[in-house]
Design a protein around this motif. Structure first.
Motif, PDB file in Angstrom:
ATOM      1  N   VAL A 175       0.840  -1.194   0.000  1.00  0.00           N
ATOM      2  CA  VAL A 175       0.000   0.000   0.000  1.00  0.00           C
ATOM      3  C   VAL A 175       0.878   1.249   0.000  1.00  0.00           C
ATOM      4  O   VAL A 175       2.082   1.177   0.273  1.00  0.00           O
ATOM      5  CB  VAL A 175      -0.939   0.008   1.225  1.00  0.00           C
ATOM      6  CG1 VAL A 175      -1.745  -1.283   1.312  1.00  0.00           C
ATOM      7  CG2 VAL A 175      -0.165   0.241   2.516  1.00  0.00           C
ATOM      8  N   PRO A 176       0.301   2.419  -0.299  1.00  0.00           N
ATOM      9  CA  PRO A 176       1.086   3.652  -0.277  1.00  0.00           C
ATOM     10  C   PRO A 176       1.761   3.866   1.083  1.00  0.00           C
ATOM     11  O   PRO A 176       1.154   3.677   2.136  1.00  0.00           O
ATOM     12  CB  PRO A 176       0.034   4.739  -0.538  1.00  0.00           C
ATOM     13  CG  PRO A 176      -1.032   4.048  -1.323  1.00  0.00           C
ATOM     14  CD  PRO A 176      -1.079   2.659  -0.766  1.00  0.00           C
ATOM     15  N   GLY A 177       3.041   4.247   1.042  1.00  0.00           N
ATOM     16  CA  GLY A 177       3.787   4.519   2.261  1.00  0.00           C
ATOM     17  C   GLY A 177       4.449   3.311   2.892  1.00  0.00           C
ATOM     18  O   GLY A 177       5.150   3.441   3.901  1.00  0.00           O
ATOM     19  N   SER A 178       4.275   2.129   2.335  1.00  0.00           N
ATOM     20  CA  SER A 178       4.869   0.930   2.933  1.00  0.00           C
ATOM     21  C   SER A 178       6.347   0.829   2.572  1.00  0.00           C
ATOM     22  O   SER A 178       6.821   1.400   1.597  1.00  0.00           O
ATOM     23  CB  SER A 178       4.112  -0.325   2.504  1.00  0.00           C
ATOM     24  OG  SER A 178       4.049  -0.438   1.103  1.00  0.00           O
ATOM     25  N   ARG A 179       7.061   0.060   3.406  1.00  0.00           N
ATOM     26  CA  ARG A 179       8.511  -0.028   3.255  1.00  0.00           C
ATOM     27  C   ARG A 179       8.996  -1.367   3.792  1.00  0.00           C
ATOM     28  O   ARG A 179       8.454  -1.882   4.782  1.00  0.00           O
ATOM     29  CB  ARG A 179       9.185   1.115   4.024  1.00  0.00           C
ATOM     30  CG  ARG A 179      10.704   1.075   4.043  1.00  0.00           C
ATOM     31  CD  ARG A 179      11.265   2.187   4.916  1.00  0.00           C
ATOM     32  NE  ARG A 179      12.705   2.102   5.004  1.00  0.00           N
ATOM     33  CZ  ARG A 179      13.543   2.657   4.142  1.00  0.00           C
ATOM     34  NH1 ARG A 179      13.058   3.369   3.140  1.00  0.00           N
ATOM     35  NH2 ARG A 179      14.848   2.536   4.276  1.00  0.00           N
ATOM     36  N   LEU A 180      10.038  -1.928   3.153  1.00  0.00           N
ATOM     37  CA  LEU A 180      10.661  -3.166   3.608  1.00  0.00           C
ATOM     38  C   LEU A 180      12.146  -2.920   3.829  1.00  0.00           C
ATOM     39  O   LEU A 180      12.821  -2.330   2.980  1.00  0.00           O
ATOM     40  CB  LEU A 180      10.477  -4.275   2.568  1.00  0.00           C
ATOM     41  CG  LEU A 180       9.029  -4.676   2.261  1.00  0.00           C
ATOM     42  CD1 LEU A 180       8.980  -5.591   1.042  1.00  0.00           C
ATOM     43  CD2 LEU A 180       8.391  -5.355   3.468  1.00  0.00           C
ATOM     44  N   GLY A 181      12.666  -3.384   4.970  1.00  0.00           N
ATOM     45  CA  GLY A 181      14.086  -3.282   5.242  1.00  0.00           C
ATOM     46  C   GLY A 181      14.891  -4.239   4.384  1.00  0.00           C
ATOM     47  O   GLY A 181      14.343  -5.079   3.664  1.00  0.00           O
ATOM     48  N   ALA A 182      16.211  -4.149   4.488  1.00  0.00           N
ATOM     49  CA  ALA A 182      17.092  -4.955   3.643  1.00  0.00           C
ATOM     50  C   ALA A 182      17.079  -6.419   4.049  1.00  0.00           C
ATOM     51  O   ALA A 182      16.787  -6.770   5.195  1.00  0.00           O
ATOM     52  CB  ALA A 182      18.516  -4.409   3.728  1.00  0.00           C
ATOM     53  N   ASP A 183      17.369  -7.287   3.077  1.00  0.00           N
ATOM     54  CA  ASP A 183      17.601  -8.720   3.305  1.00  0.00           C
ATOM     55  C   ASP A 183      16.397  -9.448   3.899  1.00  0.00           C
ATOM     56  O   ASP A 183      16.550 -10.361   4.714  1.00  0.00           O
ATOM     57  CB  ASP A 183      18.814  -8.924   4.221  1.00  0.00           C
ATOM     58  CG  ASP A 183      20.090  -8.382   3.625  1.00  0.00           C
ATOM     59  OD1 ASP A 183      20.517  -8.897   2.577  1.00  0.00           O
ATOM     60  OD2 ASP A 183      20.662  -7.422   4.182  1.00  0.00           O
ATOM     61  N   CYS A 184      15.207  -9.059   3.502  1.00  0.00           N
ATOM     62  CA  CYS A 184      13.993  -9.702   4.005  1.00  0.00           C
ATOM     63  C   CYS A 184      13.406 -10.644   2.957  1.00  0.00           C
ATOM     64  O   CYS A 184      13.585 -10.448   1.751  1.00  0.00           O
ATOM     65  CB  CYS A 184      12.943  -8.656   4.379  1.00  0.00           C
ATOM     66  SG  CYS A 184      13.396  -7.636   5.795  1.00  0.00           S
ATOM     67  N   VAL A 185      12.690 -11.655   3.435  1.00  0.00           N
ATOM     68  CA  VAL A 185      11.909 -12.540   2.574  1.00  0.00           C
ATOM     69  C   VAL A 185      10.436 -12.252   2.847  1.00  0.00           C
ATOM     70  O   VAL A 185      10.011 -12.217   4.011  1.00  0.00           O
ATOM     71  CB  VAL A 185      12.223 -14.023   2.857  1.00  0.00           C
ATOM     72  CG1 VAL A 185      11.282 -14.930   2.067  1.00  0.00           C
ATOM     73  CG2 VAL A 185      13.676 -14.347   2.510  1.00  0.00           C
ATOM     74  N   ILE A 186       9.665 -12.050   1.779  1.00  0.00           N
ATOM     75  CA  ILE A 186       8.246 -11.720   1.905  1.00  0.00           C
ATOM     76  C   ILE A 186       7.426 -12.912   1.426  1.00  0.00           C
ATOM     77  O   ILE A 186       7.565 -13.353   0.284  1.00  0.00           O
ATOM     78  CB  ILE A 186       7.886 -10.466   1.090  1.00  0.00           C
ATOM     79  CG1 ILE A 186       8.911  -9.355   1.320  1.00  0.00           C
ATOM     80  CG2 ILE A 186       6.467 -10.008   1.437  1.00  0.00           C
ATOM     81  CD1 ILE A 186       9.122  -8.974   2.761  1.00  0.00           C
ATOM     82  N   GLY A 187       6.585 -13.442   2.313  1.00  0.00           N
ATOM     83  CA  GLY A 187       5.820 -14.642   2.021  1.00  0.00           C
ATOM     84  C   GLY A 187       4.751 -14.430   0.964  1.00  0.00           C
ATOM     85  O   GLY A 187       4.258 -13.319   0.737  1.00  0.00           O
TER      86      GLY A 187
END
Length: 242
Positions: A175-187
């Motif tokens: 969604v707008p404004g979302s963020r993921l840090g480095a070296d993550c796995v997203i299911g």
């Protein structure tokens, strides 16, 4: 200019390069290959050995910057925005729809830019809206199919960022404004509704949350080269540097 670009659709690659260089005033590197595609930026440059496949529409952006050894496959749409940048070795696969809304009626001051870091990959059949800024870090793998990234919600806009070396599974929503840090796995199928500053974690669920830290095996996969054809195939069995 658009009419001229449309006429170049079926020109051989070397003639298409000449048109971009001399009519559209783009800086074109050596060994660039462009298939049966329409490429109509208002300016920019294409680096050495870049490859653009067949039946792509790449148009409407103020500036298009394609690094060395980038690949854009087949049947992609990349439209609009102030700036589209693909770092060296970045790749967009096939059947992706990537666009910024033209003249949006929004609050605030969005920055309509798309930036793929060095070796970042977008695979196939994804939708990415960059009415506000979307950034994929180095060696990000936006994997599988049918994921969506949104930067606008009616009149509200906010940027989206995916940190370096993240592996993003199929069918996710951001969604707008979302963020993921480095070296993550997203299911698979996760819905990212907020900012995650944590690194080296598994994020999954609806809405998504941190599930656990990545173990050594998962870290090895995250750190593996996104473009092994450029960086070497390496070793998936050894220890991970931490």
């Amino acid at each position: 200019m658009k009419f001229i670009a449309a006429l170049t659709l079926f020109l051989p690659s070397f003639l298409k390069v000449l048109v971009l260089r001399h009519i559209f005033k783009m800086r074109i590197g050596r060994g660039v290959r462009i298939g049966f595609s329409v490429v109509v930026p208002k300016g920019g440059q294409i680096g050495d050995r870049a490859r653009i496949g067949h039946f792509n529409l790449i148009a409407g952006m103020q500036e298009l910057t394609l690094g060395e050894d980038i690949i854009i496959g087949h049947f992609n749409i990349v439209l609009g925005g102030s700036k589209v940048t693909l770092g060296d070795g970045a790749m967009i696969g096939r059947f992706n729809e990537i666009n910024s809304i033209l003249n949006p009626l929004v609050r605030g001051a969005p920055v309509p830019e798309l930036k793929l870091g060095r070796r970042a990959i977008i695979t196939a059949w994804h939708k990415i809206d960059f009415t506000d800024k979307v950034e994929l870090g180095e060696n990000v793998v936006f994997a599988g199919r049918l994921s969506n990234v949104w930067t606008h919600n009616r009149q509200d806009v906010a940027p989206v960022c995916i940190g370096d070396r993240c592996y993003v599974g199929s069918g996710i929503q951001m969604v707008p404004g979302s963020r993921l840090g480095a070296d993550c796995v997203i299911g698979l199928g996760s819905i990212i509704t907020k900012q995650f500053d944590q690194e080296r974690v598994l994020i999954a669920g609806v809405p998504a949350k941190v599930v656990k830290d990545l173990d050594e095996k998962a870290l090895k996969l995250v750190s593996y080269a996104a473009r092994p054809d450029l960086d070497g195939y390496g070793d998936l069995t050894g220890e991970v540097e931490v």
